[in-house]
Design a protein around this motif. Structure first.
Motif, PDB file in Angstrom:
ATOM      1  N   ALA A  16       0.723  -1.228   0.112  1.00 18.98           N
ATOM      2  CA  ALA A  16       0.033  -0.144   0.007  1.00 18.98           C
ATOM      3  C   ALA A  16       0.959   1.277   0.212  1.00 18.98           C
ATOM      4  CB  ALA A  16      -0.879  -0.006   1.192  1.00 18.98           C
ATOM      5  N   ARG A  17       2.090   1.062   0.598  1.00 14.68           N
ATOM      6  CA  ARG A  17       2.949   2.497   0.707  1.00 14.68           C
ATOM      7  C   ARG A  17       4.106   2.455  -0.182  1.00 14.68           C
ATOM      8  NH1 ARG A  17       4.758   2.776   6.687  1.00 14.68           N
ATOM      9  NH2 ARG A  17       4.793   4.916   6.245  1.00 14.68           N
ATOM     10  N   HIS A  18       4.457   1.350  -0.940  1.00 14.66           N
ATOM     11  CA  HIS A  18       5.388   1.392  -1.892  1.00 14.66           C
ATOM     12  C   HIS A  18       5.479   0.364  -3.049  1.00 14.66           C
ATOM     13  CE1 HIS A  18       7.339  -1.935   0.280  1.00 14.66           C
ATOM     14  NE2 HIS A  18       8.180  -1.848  -0.883  1.00 14.66           N
ATOM     15  N   SER A 140       5.357  18.592  -7.784  1.00 14.96           N
ATOM     16  CA  SER A 140       4.739  17.197  -8.636  1.00 14.96           C
ATOM     17  C   SER A 140       5.325  16.162  -8.285  1.00 14.96           C
ATOM     18  CB  SER A 140       4.450  17.683  -9.955  1.00 14.96           C
ATOM     19  OG  SER A 140       4.099  19.176 -10.407  1.00 14.96           O
ATOM     20  N   VAL A 141       6.642  16.332  -8.532  1.00 13.35           N
ATOM     21  CA  VAL A 141       7.759  15.093  -8.411  1.00 13.35           C
ATOM     22  C   VAL A 141       8.897  15.323  -7.790  1.00 13.35           C
ATOM     23  CG1 VAL A 141       8.621  13.289  -9.756  1.00 13.35           C
ATOM     24  CG2 VAL A 141       6.749  14.772 -10.855  1.00 13.35           C
ATOM     25  N   PRO A 201       3.023  14.409  -4.246  1.00 11.93           N
ATOM     26  CA  PRO A 201       2.228  13.255  -4.705  1.00 11.93           C
ATOM     27  C   PRO A 201       3.293  12.205  -5.434  1.00 11.93           C
ATOM     28  CG  PRO A 201       1.589  14.920  -6.185  1.00 11.93           C
ATOM     29  CD  PRO A 201       2.738  15.730  -4.775  1.00 11.93           C
ATOM     30  N   HIS A 202       4.077  12.699  -6.102  1.00 10.85           N
ATOM     31  CA  HIS A 202       4.801  11.558  -6.927  1.00 10.85           C
ATOM     32  C   HIS A 202       6.448  11.659  -6.474  1.00 10.85           C
ATOM     33  CE1 HIS A 202       1.436  11.142  -9.369  1.00 10.85           C
ATOM     34  NE2 HIS A 202       1.346  12.533  -9.915  1.00 10.85           N
ATOM     35  N   ARG A 203       6.738  10.337  -5.955  1.00  9.21           N
ATOM     36  CA  ARG A 203       8.048  10.254  -5.267  1.00  9.21           C
ATOM     37  C   ARG A 203       8.504   9.042  -5.481  1.00  9.21           C
ATOM     38  NH1 ARG A 203       5.831   8.642  -0.966  1.00  9.21           N
ATOM     39  NH2 ARG A 203       3.955   9.019  -1.952  1.00  9.21           N
ATOM     40  N   LEU A 204       9.919   9.243  -6.341  1.00 11.06           N
ATOM     41  CA  LEU A 204      10.660   8.094  -6.851  1.00 11.06           C
ATOM     42  C   LEU A 204      11.800   7.825  -6.046  1.00 11.06           C
ATOM     43  CD1 LEU A 204       9.446   9.789  -9.363  1.00 11.06           C
ATOM     44  CD2 LEU A 204      10.114   7.815 -10.437  1.00 11.06           C
ATOM     45  N   LEU A 205      12.324   6.721  -5.448  1.00 11.62           N
ATOM     46  CA  LEU A 205      13.420   6.418  -4.801  1.00 11.62           C
ATOM     47  C   LEU A 205      14.475   5.645  -5.843  1.00 11.62           C
ATOM     48  CD1 LEU A 205      15.463   6.217  -2.390  1.00 11.62           C
ATOM     49  CD2 LEU A 205      13.790   4.065  -1.379  1.00 11.62           C
ATOM     50  N   LEU A 206      15.666   6.140  -6.140  1.00 15.75           N
ATOM     51  CA  LEU A 206      16.384   5.514  -6.896  1.00 15.75           C
ATOM     52  C   LEU A 206      17.502   4.579  -6.148  1.00 15.75           C
ATOM     53  CD1 LEU A 206      17.251   8.461  -9.464  1.00 15.75           C
ATOM     54  CD2 LEU A 206      15.672   6.709  -9.542  1.00 15.75           C
ATOM     55  N   ASP A 237       0.482  12.686   1.583  1.00 17.54           N
ATOM     56  CA  ASP A 237      -1.055  13.143   1.841  1.00 17.54           C
ATOM     57  C   ASP A 237      -1.802  12.722   0.754  1.00 17.54           C
ATOM     58  OD1 ASP A 237       0.300  14.469   4.136  1.00 17.54           O
ATOM     59  OD2 ASP A 237       0.432  16.583   2.930  1.00 17.54           O
ATOM     60  N   SER A 238      -1.323  12.437  -0.260  1.00 18.57           N
ATOM     61  CA  SER A 238      -2.037  12.025  -1.323  1.00 18.57           C
ATOM     62  C   SER A 238      -2.383  10.520  -1.498  1.00 18.57           C
ATOM     63  CB  SER A 238      -1.534  12.255  -2.942  1.00 18.57           C
ATOM     64  OG  SER A 238      -0.465  11.601  -3.129  1.00 18.57           O
ATOM     65  N   GLY A 239      -1.745   9.741  -0.837  1.00 22.40           N
ATOM     66  CA  GLY A 239      -2.081   8.464  -0.769  1.00 22.40           C
ATOM     67  C   GLY A 239      -1.329   7.641  -1.899  1.00 22.40           C
ATOM     68  N   GLU A 240      -0.498   8.201  -2.645  1.00 25.80           N
ATOM     69  CA  GLU A 240       0.329   7.707  -3.519  1.00 25.80           C
ATOM     70  C   GLU A 240       1.528   7.068  -3.101  1.00 25.80           C
ATOM     71  OE1 GLU A 240       0.043   7.506  -7.096  1.00 25.80           O
ATOM     72  OE2 GLU A 240      -2.033   8.505  -7.032  1.00 25.80           O
TER      73      GLU A 240
END
Length: 248
Positions: A16-18, A140-141, A201-206, A237-240
């Motif tokens: 649900a979280r990643h 945004s990202v 809302p949009h988070r990317l982990l490299l 906060d967005s649930g993404e």
């Protein structure tokens, strides 16, 4: 050239979280990550006049930024800022601003508007105030990295005033990382807070390499964000969910 579809990943798993995207090799990882970032920016630009992209420093993201610079986006509508910064001027090769300038702001992405955190003659509290003013326009990202100690942005395990930083309702704060090995010699920093991260809302982990994946899995198993600050990037906060892109 970065287009709208990502190269195939070797595997994918989700909670649900990643969401974990496992890529076959470094080249696939590089281009798939760049495509994912470009797709998030393209969606944001379809909904609003401008999009904000926040980037991290470190050794890992450079190839991804170079690939992303080739994306055929409306870069003149993109504002590029930083997840965190060492208290260094933008022309210092050890600054995150220098990395972004040299690796991303080229080719198509040269048209983007860049917001460095530091400048000559400005004190650190003034730089934080400006960063928070920019953050009034929600990013945004965000592209994130993780240290082998589990830090994200400049949120280090064991850092001074960690409780204050974690409880802050500001997007950016001054960080005192004295005594934190992961900070190396750059103990004075500016960083997104957990609150600031959660607003994106949009988070990317490299992630790259078995060791980093092991650290991430250890953090997940622990569930303690104070010991493993990377866990703060799971909250949104967005649930993404946080999208994690990894290869060996």
């Amino acid at each position: 050239m970065v287009e709208g579809h990502s190269p195939a990943s070797a595997a994918e798993s989700a909670t649900a979280r990643h969401v974990l995207h496992v890529h076959a090799n470094h080249e696939v990882w590089t281009w798939a990550s760049a495509v994912a970032i470009a797709a998030d920016l393209r969606r944001a630009l379809a909904l609003q006049a401008r999009a904000r992209l926040l980037l991290s420093g470190g050794a890992t993201p450079g190839p991804v930024y170079r690939a992303l610079s080739q994306a055929p986006l409306e870069w003149d509508r993109v504002d590029v800022g930083l997840v965190d910064e060492r208290w260094l001027l933008p022309d210092n090769p050890d600054s995150n601003a220098w990395l972004v300038h040299h690796e991303l702001l080229r080719d198509h992405a040269a048209a983007a508007h860049f917001e460095p955190m530091t400048q000559a003659g400005r004190h650190i509290e003034g730089a934080v105030a400006t960063a928070n003013a920019h953050a009034r326009r929600e990013a945004s990202v965000a592209v994130l990295g993780m240290g082998e100690d589990g830090h994200v942005a400049s949120l280090f395990p064991g850092m001074k005033d960690q409780e204050r930083v974690f409880a802050s309702q500001r997007d950016y704060v001054v960080i005192d990382a004295r005594g934190c090995p992961g900070a190396r010699q750059w103990h004075q920093r500016i960083s997104l807070t957990p609150h600031g991260l959660a607003r994106i809302p949009h988070r990317l982990l490299l992630l790259h390499g078995e060791r980093k994946r092991g650290v991430f899995e250890q953090a997940l198993a622990s569930g303690d964000p104070h010991r493993w600050p990377i866990l703060t990037a799971l909250d949104s906060d967005s649930g993404e969910p946080l999208h994690v892109h990894w290869c060996e």
